[in-house]
Structures are given as C-alpha cells and as structure tokens.
Design a protein around this motif. Structure first.
Motif, mmCIF file in Angstrom:
data_model
loop_
_atom_site.group_PDB
_atom_site.id
_atom_site.type_symbol
_atom_site.label_atom_id
_atom_site.label_comp_id
_atom_site.label_asym_id
_atom_site.label_seq_id
_atom_site.Cartn_x
_atom_site.Cartn_y
_atom_site.Cartn_z
ATOM 1 N N ARG A 1 46.019 -3.600 -36.994
ATOM 2 C CA ARG A 1 45.356 -1.772 -37.395
ATOM 3 C C ARG A 1 46.790 -1.194 -38.495
ATOM 4 O O ARG A 1 46.767 -2.510 -38.092
ATOM 5 N N LEU A 2 46.099 -0.468 -39.290
ATOM 6 C CA LEU A 2 46.284 -0.553 -40.044
ATOM 7 C C LEU A 2 47.308 1.204 -39.032
ATOM 8 O O LEU A 2 46.484 2.346 -39.207
ATOM 9 N N VAL A 3 48.404 1.310 -39.402
ATOM 10 C CA VAL A 3 49.467 2.728 -39.521
ATOM 11 C C VAL A 3 49.493 3.269 -40.678
ATOM 12 O O VAL A 3 50.417 4.297 -40.633
ATOM 13 N N ASP A 4 49.592 2.900 -41.645
ATOM 14 C CA ASP A 4 50.089 3.849 -43.025
ATOM 15 C C ASP A 4 48.695 2.869 -44.276
ATOM 16 O O ASP A 4 48.839 2.286 -44.565
ATOM 17 N N TRP A 5 48.704 4.325 -44.491
ATOM 18 C CA TRP A 5 47.495 3.853 -45.621
ATOM 19 C C TRP A 5 48.042 5.656 -47.346
ATOM 20 O O TRP A 5 47.285 4.449 -48.070
#
Length: 137
Positions: A83-87
């Motif tokens: 899961r991408l949590v910050d981008w």
C-alpha cells in the motif's frame, strides 16, 4: 485526514530455493516478495520501470525495514499486500505478508521508502507527473 493510497496484493507459494536448511524462508528473501508486490502496485499506476524511464526518472530505495512475526516454510501459500501511504515528497510503501496455510496469520510487516531521481540527482519532492498518475490511479 490523509488520503488513502492505492494498494495491490499478490499470492504465491514458497519455493524451495528461498528456504534455508530448516525449510524456513531465509529472512533476506522477504525483500524479494516486497519488491514483487511493489512492482505490481506501480504497474497498476502506470509507473513501472519502463514508464519511469519514459518520464525521465528513476526511483531508488533509501530506507527499508521488516518486522517478522511468524515464519514461512517451504510450500506454504502466502499473500503480500503493498500500500502506498505517502507520495508527495517520497514514495512510502507499507506491506503486510500473510500465511494462507496458517489461518491467514500475519507473517511480517514491512516498509520501504523510495525517492525520485533525475539525471543522477535525488529530488526533494515527487515529480508532478508521478503524483498525478498515483492520484488518478
């Protein structure tokens, strides 16, 4: 409230060549599983390696960690959720590995942080083209 990022899940069986003499997955191989999950997620966002090259960027890992909770053994089925949590400044991924042959028991939690590079220089923020692809996801 922070926006929830995209995620991806993949499943496989533990191959013999990933195990130590006790038929337990060698700890370093978990990072291979994380990489496969991350690639799956990035491909869904149109940010696989060829896509990044076309945009003129590379992504490099600057931090990784893994907390092991239960061993995987030869032949067991497992899933990895990425899961991408910050981008915005960097790409931060959270992972969970679960053993399907042991009542979906959590095997490990892990995190990796990647930053964008252009022409050999690390960037202080994730480029807008990459952010737009993630948010359009």
């Amino acid at each position: 409230m922070k926006k929830t990022g995209p995620s991806a899940v993949y499943e496989q069986r533990v191959p013999f060549h990933d195990c130590d003499p006790l038929n337990i997955v060698w700890h370093g191989n978990y990072y291979k599983y994380l990489e496969i999950a991350r690639e799956t997620l990035m491909r869904q966002q149109r940010l696989d390696v060829p896509d990044l090259i076309e945009l003129g960027y590379a992504m490099v890992v600057i931090e990784s960690r893994c907390r092991y909770a239960f061993p995987l053994r030869f032949g067991e089925r497992f899933t990895v959720r990425a899961r991408l949590v910050d981008w915005h400044q960097r790409l931060q991924f959270a992972y969970e590995i679960r053993n399907l042959d042991h009542s979906d028991r959590r095997v490990a939690r892990a995190w990796t942080t990647l930053v964008a590079m252009r022409e050999g220089e690390m960037l202080l923020e994730t480029p807008d083209e990459i952010v737009r692809r993630i948010e359009a996801g």
